[in-house]
Design an enzyme around this catalytic site. Structure first.
Site, PDB file in Angstrom:
ATOM      1  N   HIS A  59      41.466  31.352  -9.720  1.00  0.00           N
ATOM      2  CA  HIS A  59      42.899  31.811  -8.906  1.00  0.00           C
ATOM      3  C   HIS A  59      43.734  32.645  -8.741  1.00  0.00           C
ATOM      4  O   HIS A  59      45.049  32.529  -8.283  1.00  0.00           O
ATOM      5  CB  HIS A  59      43.465  30.440  -8.780  1.00  0.00           C
ATOM      6  CG  HIS A  59      43.087  29.190  -8.577  1.00  0.00           C
ATOM      7  ND1 HIS A  59      42.628  28.384  -8.454  1.00  0.00           N
ATOM      8  CD2 HIS A  59      41.702  28.322 -10.280  1.00  0.00           C
ATOM      9  CE1 HIS A  59      41.581  26.891  -8.133  1.00  0.00           C
ATOM     10  NE2 HIS A  59      40.907  27.476  -9.762  1.00  0.00           N
ATOM     11  N   TYR A 325      42.300  28.337 -20.428  1.00  0.00           N
ATOM     12  CA  TYR A 325      43.067  28.922 -19.476  1.00  0.00           C
ATOM     13  C   TYR A 325      44.260  29.976 -20.888  1.00  0.00           C
ATOM     14  O   TYR A 325      45.099  31.186 -19.965  1.00  0.00           O
ATOM     15  CB  TYR A 325      44.661  28.307 -19.426  1.00  0.00           C
ATOM     16  CG  TYR A 325      44.053  26.697 -17.738  1.00  0.00           C
ATOM     17  CD1 TYR A 325      42.749  27.616 -17.421  1.00  0.00           C
ATOM     18  CD2 TYR A 325      44.408  26.319 -17.515  1.00  0.00           C
ATOM     19  CE1 TYR A 325      42.005  26.783 -16.548  1.00  0.00           C
ATOM     20  CE2 TYR A 325      44.361  24.935 -16.371  1.00  0.00           C
ATOM     21  CZ  TYR A 325      43.089  24.815 -15.357  1.00  0.00           C
ATOM     22  OH  TYR A 325      42.781  24.730 -14.758  1.00  0.00           O
TER      23      TYR A 325
END
Length: 343
Positions: A59, A325
């Site tokens: 992303h 993450y």
């Protein structure tokens, strides 16, 4: 649609979608039997999309947004979380498309993403990262790394080998629901009229200790319109910036309640549409800012950061997303600090 065209579309879709979770590994850092770690996944993402210092490994192309959430109070009986009590909660978020290339074309992104951070008056936060597909492509972290490897560009073409991708899908029947959606879905012309789904399950806990498994969706109040094939490489981001400049955009938060027997630990299975739904409130986005300037730049949208009254399920993808993450966050923040120190 012919089988060959379906396979081509699966390849096109899966290429960015496999990066949706920013790769997966358990929080403990290892996955039997291959001893996979968060770094393993991040390196594979970099091998597939290239290294872009200072950007998210997945992303990478995104836009920061801000606004608030107006609770309807309808879910307050299910959870003690302050966000569900009647009132307003500030929100920082981020629209994005999957993949590690910050210059990727919006036209190739069948899947869109919305990440949000709610911050209650008592300082408790709820972070979530959602996508527009109704199910995820795989159910376990081990399968995800297999898919990443299957989609690695070949030296000869610089693109994935369709035969390897097809072989992966053939070996993983749990991908069928996602592939069916990808083969038939018509993407909209905007982030604003896209629905975003949690996919993973969580438990809401009320003041009496009662647990209720839920999934949720942010359902747009902007009418649907199909996207144009020649809309341009940046049409999604240009459009959302223009819309926000004209006024607020809204989505309704709809909670879907699990019934006995519904799978709460497998994101490849949707729950029946007949399950109970609750309209918990309205998300209102009022402004946007580029990645380098927005408040979302340094937020890690870790799905395990939840407030009191919300508990993650045992879905292995949740712990995996959290671990990777964190690894991706550490890398890009370090790169950003280094770049800023050289200025």
């Amino acid at each position: 649609m012919t089988l060959s065209k379906q396979r081509a579309r699966w390849l096109l879709v899966a290429l960015p979608v496999v990066a949706l979770g920013a790769a997966f590994a358990y929080v403990a850092g290892a996955l039997a039997p291959d001893r996979l770690t968060p770094t393993t996944y991040v390196r594979q993402l970099e091998a597939n999309a290239g290294v872009h210092p200072g950007y998210r490994r997945n992303h990478a192309k995104g836009l920061c947004v801000d606004g608030y959430f107006d609770s309807s109070g309808a879910a307050a009986a299910l959870s003690s979380a302050a966000v569900f009590a009647p009132g307003r909660t500030p929100v920082v978020g981020r629209f994005s498309i999957p993949g590690g290339n910050p210059l990727a074309s919006d036209g190739k992104a069948l899947v869109r993403s919305l990440a949000l951070q709610f911050t209650a008056d008592d300082g408790q936060q709820w972070r979530m990262a959602m996508i527009s597909s109704p199910v995820f492509v795989v159910s376990r972290p081990e399968a995800f790394i297999e898919l990443l490897r299957a989609q690695a560009p070949t030296a000869a073409s610089g693109k994935p080998d369709p035969a390897r991708v097809s072989a992966f899908f053939a070996q993983h029947p749990e991908t069928a629901a996602f592939r069916a959606w990808a083969g038939s879905h018509t993407p909209s012309d905007s982030f604003a009229n896209t629905q975003y789904n949690s996919l993973n399950s969580f438990f809401l806990i009320n003041d009496h200790g009662r647990r209720q498994a839920v999934r949720w969706s942010f359902v747009p109040q902007t009418p649907f319109a199909p996207g144009a094939a020649d809309a341009g490489d940046d049409f999604l981001f240009d459009d959302i910036a223009a819309r926000l400049a004209q006024g607020p955009l809204r989505w309704q938060l709809v909670l879907q309640l699990a019934r006995p027997g519904d799978p709460v630990d497998d994101a490849t299975h949707a729950w029946p549409a007949s399950n109970p739904h609750i309209g918990a409130g309205t998300l209102v986005l009022t402004g946007g800012a580029p990645r380098a300037e927005g408040a979302c730049r340094d937020i890690n949208f870790d799905p395990l950061i939840v407030p009191q009254g919300v508990v993650p399920s045992a879905d292995p993808l949740l712990a995996a997303r959290s671990a990777v993450y964190a690894r991706s966050f550490d890398k890009r923040i370090g790169e950003q600090a280094q770049a800023e120190g050289q200025q």
